[in-house]
Design a protein around this motif. Sequence first.
Motif, short mmCIF file in Angstrom:
data_model
loop_
_atom_site.label_atom_id
_atom_site.label_comp_id
_atom_site.label_asym_id
_atom_site.label_seq_id
_atom_site.Cartn_x
_atom_site.Cartn_y
_atom_site.Cartn_z
N UNK A 196 1.14 -1.19 -0.34
CA UNK A 196 0.41 -0.20 -0.16
C UNK A 196 0.87 1.17 -0.32
N UNK A 197 0.59 2.32 -0.90
CA UNK A 197 1.33 3.61 -1.37
C UNK A 197 0.95 4.27 -1.02
N UNK A 198 1.26 5.88 -0.28
CA UNK A 198 -0.02 6.69 -0.17
C UNK A 198 -0.33 8.03 -1.81
N UNK A 199 -1.12 7.81 -1.72
CA UNK A 199 -1.79 8.53 -3.43
C UNK A 199 -1.18 9.92 -3.74
N UNK A 200 -1.31 10.83 -4.48
CA UNK A 200 -1.28 12.14 -4.40
C UNK A 200 -3.01 12.58 -3.87
N UNK A 201 -3.29 12.83 -2.47
CA UNK A 201 -4.58 13.21 -2.41
C UNK A 201 -5.07 14.47 -3.28
N UNK A 202 -4.20 15.58 -4.35
CA UNK A 202 -4.85 16.11 -5.34
C UNK A 202 -5.70 15.63 -6.43
N UNK A 203 -5.17 14.14 -6.14
CA UNK A 203 -5.50 13.59 -7.54
C UNK A 203 -7.57 13.19 -7.49
N UNK A 204 -7.91 13.01 -8.12
CA UNK A 204 -9.48 12.04 -7.75
C UNK A 204 -9.86 10.89 -7.90
N UNK A 205 -10.12 10.62 -6.92
CA UNK A 205 -10.91 9.46 -6.55
C UNK A 205 -10.88 8.47 -7.39
N UNK A 206 -10.54 7.42 -7.87
CA UNK A 206 -11.07 6.21 -8.34
C UNK A 206 -12.17 5.91 -8.34
N UNK A 207 -12.95 5.04 -9.18
CA UNK A 207 -14.18 4.53 -8.61
C UNK A 207 -13.33 3.50 -7.66
N UNK A 208 -14.51 2.51 -7.33
CA UNK A 208 -14.37 1.32 -6.72
C UNK A 208 -12.76 0.82 -6.44
#
Length: 489
Positions: A71-83
């Motif tokens: 598990x890796x930290x995402x760029x929280x500025x990006x839109x959250x992908x579905x599902x």
Amino acid sequence: MLTRTAHRTLTEQLAERFAERIRARLLPVGARLPSVRECARQQGVSPYTVVAAYDQLLAQGLVEARRQRGFYVRDIGQKTPPALAGQAQAATENIASEGAPAAAEAGPLPSGSHINATALIRGMFHQASSKPQPGAGVFPPQWLQEARFMPAAVRKVTGSRALQDGSLSYGEPLGDADLRNVLARRLTELNVPARPAHIMTTVGATHALDIVSRTLLKAGDPVMVEEPGWSVEFARLDALGARVLPVPRGPQGPDLAVMARYCEVYAPKLFVSVSVLHNPTGYCLTPGSAHQVLQLAQQHDFHIVEDDTYSHLAPPHATRLTALDGLRRTIYVSGFAKILAPNWRVGYLAAPPDLVERLLDTKLLSTLTTPSILEKALALCIDQGQLRRHAERMRLRLAQARARSVQLALEAGCSFAAEPAGMFGWVETGVDTDMLAQRMLDEGYLLAPGALFHASRQPCTLMRINFTTTQDAAFWRVFQRVVAQTRSR
């Protein structure tokens, strides 16, 4: 530690703990979370509690699951992908049988990932606990409170009619004339030939560096920067679109052979150097290396910006490129936040005469002018010798702290990759310090892992310590325990 309560489940507590760190950017984009098994062992919970917590983080779009990697930290500025919800359940396959690989085994971060320099900066504003912070880049508040002359100077200058009248206008574009006059005298003592008209005040040394970069560079221009080095400089240049060329920094100075190759292949426009008490190694440039760097600059037509942030802590005989060059191809940058107070944001630069107007244009476009109250107060502190006496006391106290911290670090099984000097130590730990930093944060300690000081984030066993905040034997006992746990996983 997580505790069982009637109001919040262990899963909710664990997910909230990681979410808070991700949103505060204490865990930077691309950082790997501990494996499910490792996190369960650290927190004293079942692996299924961790899976459920990671599933919540996935649903919130804060992390992403990479098959067989963790598990890796995402760029929280990006839109959250579905599902996203439910993806963590795949991790249970790794828990089902003894000896199966954990969800996030150690390994390099994805290629192309860059340092998120704001992780450590945000940590400076987001205190992990009330404990002394080894990764801090400033003196402890208790040390700085000794500078009682500062408030007195502010009261004195704010009581003058001239300042009251001056506050009704923007002030002088180059900065307060009194401060530039005393700075010119100080630079003369360092053998840097700068007249007041060649000096410009800024909102701290970082602002001065930014003015220089924005003036001399355009997107795509190559820039040589010492490595290891302060990650803010790497990140700032990258944000401007510059091509960062890391130059290994050794005890004598930058690697001249690497610089020569860069000059032949890329024709760099700028070289950024911390000649004196280099951060994080503490190295000081030798005269021989300095001369060769200046020869390269002359031969290949690039400028040098010399960041002398730690000048007040340095020995008086330290070699400076600007002193040898006479401000022809060099630009001198320094400030006072380190020695006085982090929020006393007064910095300055001294530049060749033919660059001053261009640099001033950049300053005017970014901040117009700089606040004159602090500048006038600082001029008074320097002129009356108060800053000089304060710096002498701080150097003495720092030497004592350094001796104690070095002894404790050695007793804890560490070694020093560079001879201890100045404010920081470059410490070899023997374990991945990214992973170590995450675990030490659970104990209330903010570390500065070695990857933060390199142009691209790579696993590193080094860390930078602040000698003033690592004198506590309690920290080193916790450090030894966590290092041993990291090695045994």
